[in-house]
Design a protein around this motif. Sequence first.
Motif, short mmCIF file in Angstrom:
data_model
loop_
_atom_site.label_atom_id
_atom_site.label_comp_id
_atom_site.label_asym_id
_atom_site.label_seq_id
_atom_site.Cartn_x
_atom_site.Cartn_y
_atom_site.Cartn_z
N MET A 259 -36.82 -44.28 72.24
CA MET A 259 -35.51 -43.82 72.70
C MET A 259 -34.69 -43.09 71.65
SD MET A 259 -34.97 -44.91 75.80
CE MET A 259 -33.20 -44.74 75.81
N LEU A 260 -35.04 -43.27 70.37
CA LEU A 260 -34.07 -42.86 69.35
C LEU A 260 -34.41 -41.56 68.62
CD1 LEU A 260 -33.04 -46.22 67.71
CD2 LEU A 260 -31.83 -44.91 69.43
N PRO A 261 -33.38 -40.73 68.42
CA PRO A 261 -33.56 -39.46 67.74
C PRO A 261 -33.21 -39.56 66.27
CG PRO A 261 -31.38 -39.53 68.69
CD PRO A 261 -32.01 -40.88 68.96
N PRO A 275 -37.98 -37.45 66.92
CA PRO A 275 -37.80 -38.84 67.36
C PRO A 275 -38.19 -39.76 66.21
CG PRO A 275 -39.82 -37.91 68.28
CD PRO A 275 -39.10 -36.78 67.61
N ILE A 276 -37.65 -40.99 66.20
CA ILE A 276 -37.96 -41.87 65.07
C ILE A 276 -39.38 -42.43 65.14
CG2 ILE A 276 -35.53 -42.55 64.82
CD1 ILE A 276 -36.65 -45.40 65.80
N HIS A 277 -39.98 -42.36 66.32
CA HIS A 277 -41.32 -42.98 66.44
C HIS A 277 -42.39 -42.11 65.80
CE1 HIS A 277 -42.43 -40.15 69.61
NE2 HIS A 277 -41.29 -40.41 70.22
N GLY A 278 -43.59 -42.70 65.66
CA GLY A 278 -44.73 -41.97 65.12
C GLY A 278 -45.56 -41.33 66.21
N SER A 279 -46.82 -41.09 65.91
CA SER A 279 -47.68 -40.33 66.83
C SER A 279 -48.29 -41.20 67.92
CB SER A 279 -48.78 -39.63 66.02
OG SER A 279 -49.54 -40.61 65.33
N ALA A 280 -48.04 -42.51 67.87
CA ALA A 280 -48.48 -43.46 68.91
C ALA A 280 -49.89 -43.16 69.43
CB ALA A 280 -47.47 -43.48 70.07
N PRO A 281 -50.89 -43.22 68.56
CA PRO A 281 -52.26 -42.89 69.00
C PRO A 281 -52.75 -43.77 70.14
CG PRO A 281 -52.23 -43.62 66.68
CD PRO A 281 -50.83 -43.56 67.12
N GLN A 286 -52.18 -39.80 77.47
CA GLN A 286 -52.14 -40.48 78.77
C GLN A 286 -50.94 -40.07 79.62
OE1 GLN A 286 -52.60 -44.79 78.35
NE2 GLN A 286 -53.68 -44.49 76.42
N GLY A 287 -50.05 -39.26 79.05
CA GLY A 287 -48.89 -38.81 79.82
C GLY A 287 -47.87 -39.91 80.08
N ILE A 288 -47.86 -40.95 79.25
CA ILE A 288 -46.91 -42.05 79.50
C ILE A 288 -45.87 -42.22 78.39
CG2 ILE A 288 -48.52 -43.38 80.94
CD1 ILE A 288 -49.12 -45.13 78.47
N ALA A 289 -45.93 -41.39 77.35
CA ALA A 289 -44.97 -41.53 76.24
C ALA A 289 -43.55 -41.26 76.74
CB ALA A 289 -45.32 -40.55 75.13
N ASN A 290 -42.61 -41.96 76.17
CA ASN A 290 -41.20 -41.75 76.49
C ASN A 290 -40.70 -40.52 75.72
OD1 ASN A 290 -38.45 -41.92 76.83
ND2 ASN A 290 -38.32 -44.12 76.41
N PRO A 291 -40.24 -39.49 76.42
CA PRO A 291 -39.79 -38.28 75.71
C PRO A 291 -38.32 -38.31 75.32
CG PRO A 291 -39.75 -37.87 78.06
CD PRO A 291 -40.18 -39.33 77.90
N ILE A 292 -37.63 -39.44 75.59
CA ILE A 292 -36.17 -39.44 75.41
C ILE A 292 -35.77 -39.30 73.94
CG2 ILE A 292 -34.07 -40.84 75.66
CD1 ILE A 292 -35.08 -41.71 78.39
N GLY A 293 -36.52 -39.95 73.03
CA GLY A 293 -36.20 -39.81 71.60
C GLY A 293 -36.27 -38.35 71.18
N ALA A 294 -37.28 -37.63 71.68
CA ALA A 294 -37.42 -36.21 71.34
C ALA A 294 -36.31 -35.39 72.01
CB ALA A 294 -38.80 -35.70 71.78
N ILE A 295 -35.98 -35.74 73.24
CA ILE A 295 -34.94 -34.99 73.97
C ILE A 295 -33.57 -35.20 73.31
CG2 ILE A 295 -33.69 -34.91 76.18
CD1 ILE A 295 -36.51 -35.40 77.51
N LEU A 296 -33.30 -36.44 72.89
CA LEU A 296 -32.02 -36.69 72.20
C LEU A 296 -32.01 -36.04 70.81
CD1 LEU A 296 -31.29 -40.39 73.27
CD2 LEU A 296 -30.17 -38.30 74.11
#
Length: 355
Positions: A259-261, A275-281, A286-296
Amino acid sequence: MEYNIAVLGGDGIGPEVTAQARRVLEAVGAAYDHRFTFREGLVGGIAIDTEGTALPDATMELCRASDAVLFGAVGGPKWDDPTAEVRPEQGLLALRKGLGLFANLRPVKLEPALIEASTIKADVLRGTDMFVLRELTGGIYFGERGRRDEGRTAFDTMIYTVPEIERVVRMACELARGRRKHVTSVDKANVLETSRLWRETATRVAREYPDVQVEHLLVDACAMHLIRRPASFDVIVTENMFGDILTDEASMLAGSMGMLPSASLAEGSMGLYEPIHGSAPDIAGQGIANPIGAILSAALLLRHSLKLEAEAQAVEQAVQNMLAEGYRTRDIAEPSAETVSTDVMGTLIAERLRA
Ligand code: NAD
């Protein structure tokens, strides 16, 4: 107006979430009559595979020629060997250095719709809305280090100069002026000489901002107060390593990693937004990553690099509306609840902005 944005998706879910952030910026362009030109560059593991380096010269040039950089994430199991000479995170470090990004800003704001998702009690969390500003290019991560006594003794050196401290504390005071006018400067002045210089310098800089209240807090106390009274903080400013740890602690207040930018800022208007998250391998492809951190993060780009405050707020509002209406990606959904894909979440937010 016309703006040039460099898009560095990187590895894993990085390209998936930055694609949605880009889609949202395109919607902002359509709604507010701005022209964004996006140019993609290689960074991280994918750049190592194709160019043999984590930050090809062409990517650095692309960023320098742009108004801002939208960044995804780098790294993954394929490039995980910590002793390898060429590693994905070198791409990000070289970008920070090359673009003069000396401060990292993480806004931590609780989404009312997600208050129950946090591991902290709702009563403690309510009202949490802070900026954590971390010095990014100095301190122990960049000081002299090494081994002696045939490798049986190791050392790292923490070094800070007055100008390094001044510019980040000034940035904190400027940011606080647009908020609740309160800065907490965090150090370990009871033990460390660099922290004593930090506190002296912060105290002096604070005199330039009589309208801003600057308090000092030891880092251990700050770690405690962050989970005891998070809503009392406005802007926290601290050195590199303390900031590395406190930003992660603070970000868990708001729930999910997705969620976080964040913004890494230079003198002037250049910034890198990710976004604060990493590459979540574990969930990539799978098309399930939350894009909100990137959008914010794109909202922060609009605000800090392009000075488009109304547009930034519109993006933040669109995200909030989407959450209030109950749309969730898997990471923020109740176990048996219905979820939407990365693509659908991005599309819905973009559509709201166009409407
Ligand atoms: P991570 O943030 O990639 O993932 C941690 C956990 O959070 C995983 O279970 C992941 O599935 C989940 N997650 C993260 N982002 C999500 C999102 N947008 N939507 C839904 N779930 C999400 O951290 P990690 O697993 O420690 O690191 C994975 C790789 O990323 C490593 O190679 C690491 O070095 C790299 N990394 C890069 C950056 C960066 O590029 N700035 C930052 C941190 C980690």
